[in-house]
Write a protein that holds these residues in place. Structure first.
Motif, mmCIF file in Angstrom:
data_model
loop_
_atom_site.group_PDB
_atom_site.id
_atom_site.type_symbol
_atom_site.label_atom_id
_atom_site.label_comp_id
_atom_site.label_asym_id
_atom_site.label_seq_id
_atom_site.Cartn_x
_atom_site.Cartn_y
_atom_site.Cartn_z
ATOM 1 N N ASP A 25 -5.843 -5.100 -4.060
ATOM 2 C CA ASP A 25 -4.485 -4.551 -4.110
ATOM 3 C C ASP A 25 -3.942 -4.610 -5.533
ATOM 4 O O ASP A 25 -3.317 -3.666 -6.026
ATOM 5 C CB ASP A 25 -3.563 -5.325 -3.168
ATOM 6 C CG ASP A 25 -3.873 -5.081 -1.706
ATOM 7 O OD1 ASP A 25 -4.686 -4.174 -1.423
ATOM 8 O OD2 ASP A 25 -3.314 -5.789 -0.849
ATOM 9 N N ARG A 72 2.403 1.878 -3.310
ATOM 10 C CA ARG A 72 1.434 2.459 -4.254
ATOM 11 C C ARG A 72 1.326 3.964 -4.076
ATOM 12 O O ARG A 72 1.299 4.734 -5.052
ATOM 13 C CB ARG A 72 0.068 1.798 -4.072
ATOM 14 C CG ARG A 72 -1.031 2.407 -4.933
ATOM 15 C CD ARG A 72 -2.263 1.519 -4.945
ATOM 16 N NE ARG A 72 -2.851 1.381 -3.624
ATOM 17 C CZ ARG A 72 -3.796 2.170 -3.127
ATOM 18 N NH1 ARG A 72 -4.241 3.193 -3.840
ATOM 19 N NH2 ARG A 72 -4.296 1.954 -1.937
ATOM 20 N N ARG A 109 -5.634 -1.818 -7.625
ATOM 21 C CA ARG A 109 -5.183 -0.445 -7.362
ATOM 22 C C ARG A 109 -3.780 -0.204 -7.923
ATOM 23 O O ARG A 109 -3.507 0.853 -8.502
ATOM 24 C CB ARG A 109 -5.227 -0.179 -5.858
ATOM 25 C CG ARG A 109 -6.647 -0.174 -5.299
ATOM 26 C CD ARG A 109 -6.681 0.134 -3.812
ATOM 27 N NE ARG A 109 -8.049 0.057 -3.311
ATOM 28 C CZ ARG A 109 -8.497 -0.838 -2.424
ATOM 29 N NH1 ARG A 109 -7.664 -1.734 -1.924
ATOM 30 N NH2 ARG A 109 -9.752 -0.833 -2.046
ATOM 31 N N LEU A 110 -2.906 -1.172 -7.748
ATOM 32 C CA LEU A 110 -1.548 -1.004 -8.273
ATOM 33 C C LEU A 110 -1.545 -1.077 -9.801
ATOM 34 O O LEU A 110 -0.747 -0.395 -10.448
ATOM 35 C CB LEU A 110 -0.634 -2.059 -7.669
ATOM 36 C CG LEU A 110 -0.241 -1.743 -6.215
ATOM 37 C CD1 LEU A 110 0.097 -3.011 -5.445
ATOM 38 C CD2 LEU A 110 0.939 -0.772 -6.184
ATOM 39 N N ALA A 122 5.288 1.026 -8.410
ATOM 40 C CA ALA A 122 4.030 0.291 -8.588
ATOM 41 C C ALA A 122 4.293 -1.164 -8.953
ATOM 42 O O ALA A 122 3.590 -2.074 -8.495
ATOM 43 C CB ALA A 122 3.175 0.965 -9.657
ATOM 44 N N TRP A 163 0.844 -1.201 0.000
ATOM 45 C CA TRP A 163 0.000 0.000 0.000
ATOM 46 C C TRP A 163 0.879 1.252 0.000
ATOM 47 O O TRP A 163 0.631 2.200 -0.741
ATOM 48 C CB TRP A 163 -0.906 0.022 1.225
ATOM 49 C CG TRP A 163 -1.765 -1.186 1.404
ATOM 50 C CD1 TRP A 163 -2.162 -2.074 0.440
ATOM 51 C CD2 TRP A 163 -2.314 -1.657 2.629
ATOM 52 N NE1 TRP A 163 -2.918 -3.064 0.998
ATOM 53 C CE2 TRP A 163 -3.045 -2.839 2.332
ATOM 54 C CE3 TRP A 163 -2.279 -1.214 3.944
ATOM 55 C CZ2 TRP A 163 -3.713 -3.567 3.313
ATOM 56 C CZ3 TRP A 163 -2.961 -1.925 4.918
ATOM 57 C CH2 TRP A 163 -3.667 -3.095 4.604
ATOM 58 N N SER A 183 4.336 5.668 -5.318
ATOM 59 C CA SER A 183 4.254 5.701 -6.780
ATOM 60 C C SER A 183 3.414 6.893 -7.234
ATOM 61 O O SER A 183 3.755 7.576 -8.216
ATOM 62 C CB SER A 183 3.644 4.389 -7.283
ATOM 63 O OG SER A 183 3.285 4.478 -8.644
ATOM 64 N N ASN A 218 -2.207 2.350 -10.999
ATOM 65 C CA ASN A 218 -1.011 3.195 -10.968
ATOM 66 C C ASN A 218 -0.148 2.940 -12.198
ATOM 67 O O ASN A 218 0.347 3.875 -12.840
ATOM 68 C CB ASN A 218 -0.202 2.917 -9.699
ATOM 69 C CG ASN A 218 -0.699 3.701 -8.505
ATOM 70 O OD1 ASN A 218 -1.887 3.690 -8.212
ATOM 71 N ND2 ASN A 218 0.200 4.354 -7.792
#
Length: 637
Positions: free
Chosen positions: A295, A261, A298-299, A280, A258, A264, A302
């Motif tokens: 997870d 991220r 979300r990454l 990322a 997290w 990033s 990015n």
């Protein structure tokens, strides 16, 4: 149980019956089989199947029957005990889910908390109404992933704020600190910066006293995100770096992902695409190992952002689509909104106007419903560029203006910068070079203040569009400086703006000839960033109030005999002033107060006052009016 969906009922007659005469109503004891009881209620049409968002069968009552059942429960004197057991059950399933999320318990085939939304809400309301603050804070605080993933920020925040303010608040320091930390995170997500910082700092101090590393890391994350949104990337990296160190010390790779991220995201804000992608990728490798879909999603977003900015539209689209599917599957509305925005951006760069509009409109609706001002601003500005590409300039102007207004209100300089670039482009389209210069000048200096090198590069590129023919070499030089900056950042020109950029290059080559353009372009590639900004300032400064062009100030190509245009600051000729002092002096010349300057530059009024004092001392004048008169060329007043 007390709530509808997912609970066994106490039994109730159909509407219109006599509750006192129904001897055939099922009555359960603790030893009675629950499944037999549920089957009996279904047979009597007192329970109905609920379309399951989860895998397990779920049943609910008609509201009239449920209300009757609650009345009977009250009459029996067992309501309080039943509500207490219900609240305890809710807390158990939420804390068990949190333990699995943190890796403190073995994963099991347990469904998400979303189907228990009504149960959780009822439990929280009952705990609050009964003044059971400690249990209420435990439940509300542990539900933070639920509030975020389902986009129910306002509801979660209201529960926490209400419970924290109640008399007889919990004396359990860890529970209270955790509740403050979660409330701070929700406030940050809604753009309430002051509340986010106050709550997170209080939580951080409490966690440090107790030696609670995980809690401290979470509070630091919120402070880092808030600093990033406010344009202080250095402070953001400090907070997030400390957060990452805490998570790594605890041996918690998932939480470390997290932090990676968010770091990033900070690198992306700075325009450092290579670092943004590397951080990322590191986080994504962890997320795939831990097999957590959200997870990964979300990454992936990015990486999609870095890919679309870097011109790899196919990879950006693939990552965005993967993230969208994962968010949809988990019921994460906030993530879905983010993914739609990313896919809309990709479609815009591909020239797919219909696809861009569909994705961006869906994203905007979700962000507004969730109550995320930053997401709303990002989409509004993206829609502004879309409408400009469609030729709908009035609509584009409304989108840009609304985005800038919200960004200013929320003190988000990065989004203000982006929106101003769009407003300047619209002014250029209608031939209003003064308005274009005003928008791009503010955008350039805001971007420089927050260290956003990509936004600086874009503002420099736009400034070359209003260079007069007599100083075409300066325009070519600015394009050379932009090309060098893009090469350093690893960011090619935007595909959606390539045609008008190519048209500008053709015009400059026609004016200078190929050898002249190439020489000026190469010369600009050797300029420092400060030198390029000074040349852009000269372009902005040469426009009179009536829109006529004067000389370029600070340009090596301007004749020495040409003086500065009346009514324009000669900022490029003031090397003794720092960049921030020049920004302040520019706003002073517009008659702005210290508070207005502070708001425009996202600094405190005390800092503005210090800058003004330094400016007066360096210029050798006693007041603001004299400083402005001096740099306008009119001498002292």
């Amino acid at each position: 149980a007390v709530c509808g969906a997912g609970s066994a009922a106490t039994g109730a007659p159909p509407p219109g019956g006599d509750p006192g005469s129904r001897a055939d109503l099922p009555r359960f004891s603790d030893a009675q089989a629950v499944l037999d009881g549920v089957a009996s209620l279904i047979d009597k049409s007192l329970l109905r199947p609920v379309a399951p968002p989860a895998e397990e069968p779920r049943f609910g009552m008609l509201e009239t029957i449920r209300e009757f059942g609650l009345e009977r429960l009250d009459a029996s004197g067992e309501a309080e005990a039943a509500w207490a057991r219900h609240a305890a059950w809710c807390l158990d399933i939420v804390e068990a889910a949190e333990a699995r999320r943190l890796g403190r318990a073995a994963p099991i085939a347990a469904g998400p908390l979303g189907p228990e939304r009504d149960n959780l809400r009822s439990a929280l309301h009952w705990l609050r109404d009964r003044g059971q603050v400690t249990t209420g804070l435990r439940l509300a605080g542990t539900l933070w992933p639920f509030w975020l993933e389902h986009g129910e920020l306002s509801e979660g925040r209201q529960h926490l704020v209400t419970l924290l303010a109640m008399p007889g608040e919990t004396t359990d320091s860890i529970i209270r600190a955790n509740a403050m930390s979660v409330a701070g995170a929700l406030a940050q997500a809604q753009g309430d910066h002051d509340e986010a910082v106050a709550l997170s700092q209080a939580a951080l101090a409490a966690f440090r006293v107790m030696g609670e590393s995980r809690g401290a890391a979470v509070a630091l994350t919120t402070l880092g995100l808030d600093a990033m949104v406010n344009g202080d990337c250095d402070l953001a990296e400090t907070f997030l770096g400390e957060s990452l160190a805490h998570f790594r010390t605890m041996g918690d790779p998932r939480a470390g992902a997290w932090a990676l991220r968010h770091l990033s995201s900070v690198a992306y804000r700075r325009g450092d695409m290579a670092r943004a992608a590397a951080l990322a990728e590191e986080g994504l490798s962890i997320a795939r190992t831990t097999a957590n879909g959200l997870d990964v999603a979300r990454l992936s977003l990015n990486l999609s952002a870095a890919a679309v900015t870097g011109g790899d539209l196919d990879r950006a689209a693939a990552l965005g689509a993967e993230a969208l599917g994962l968010f949809h599957g988990a019921g994460d509305r906030w993530g879905v909104a983010d993914a739609f925005e990313r896919l809309g951006h990709v479609a815009l760069e591909r020239g797919d106007m219909a696809g861009a509009a569909a994705h961006l409109d869906a994203s905007l609706a979700l962000f507004r419903d969730i109550g995320d001002p930053e997401g709303t601003v990002v989409v509004l500005i993206r829609l502004g560029w879309l409408e400009r590409a469609r030729g709908a300039e009035p609509v584009a102007a409304r989108r840009f203006a609304e985005g800038v207004a919200v960004a200013r209100e929320r003190r988000n300089p990065s989004c203000v910068t982006s929106g101003l670039l769009g407003l300047g482009a619209l002014a250029l389209d209608r031939g209003d070079h003064v308005a274009a210069a005003t928008a791009w000048a503010e955008s350039l200096h805001l971007a420089r203040g927050v260290g956003d090198h990509l936004a600086i590069t874009m503002a420099l590129e736009w400034s070359s569009h209003i260079t007069p023919p007599r100083y075409a070499a300066t325009g070519a030089g600015l394009l050379g400086a932009v090309a060098r900056s893009r090469e350093t950042l690893g960011v090619p020109p935007q595909a959606s703006l390539r045609v008008e950029r190519d048209r500008l290059v053709v015009g400059l080559r026609s004016r200078l000839g190929d050898p002249g353009f190439d020489a000026a372009f190469a010369g600009g590639g050797g300029w420092s960033l400060d030198a390029a900004i000074a040349h852009a300032d000269g372009v902005f400064a040469m426009l009179d109030a009536d829109g006529q062009r004067g000389a370029i100030l600070g340009s090596p190509s301007r004749p020495d005999a040409v003086s500065s245009s009346p009514g324009r600051l000669r900022l490029a000729e003031l090397p003794a002033l720092t960049h921030r002092e020049r920004d302040v002096l520019r706003l002073v010349s517009q008659g702005r107060s210290n508070q207005e300057i502070a708001d425009a530059l996202f600094i405190s009024t005390r800092t503005v006052a210090n800058h003004v004092s330094n400016i007066l001392a360096k210029l050798g004048v006693d007041n603001r009016t004299a400083a402005v008169a001096l740099v306008l060329g009119g001498g002292r007043v």
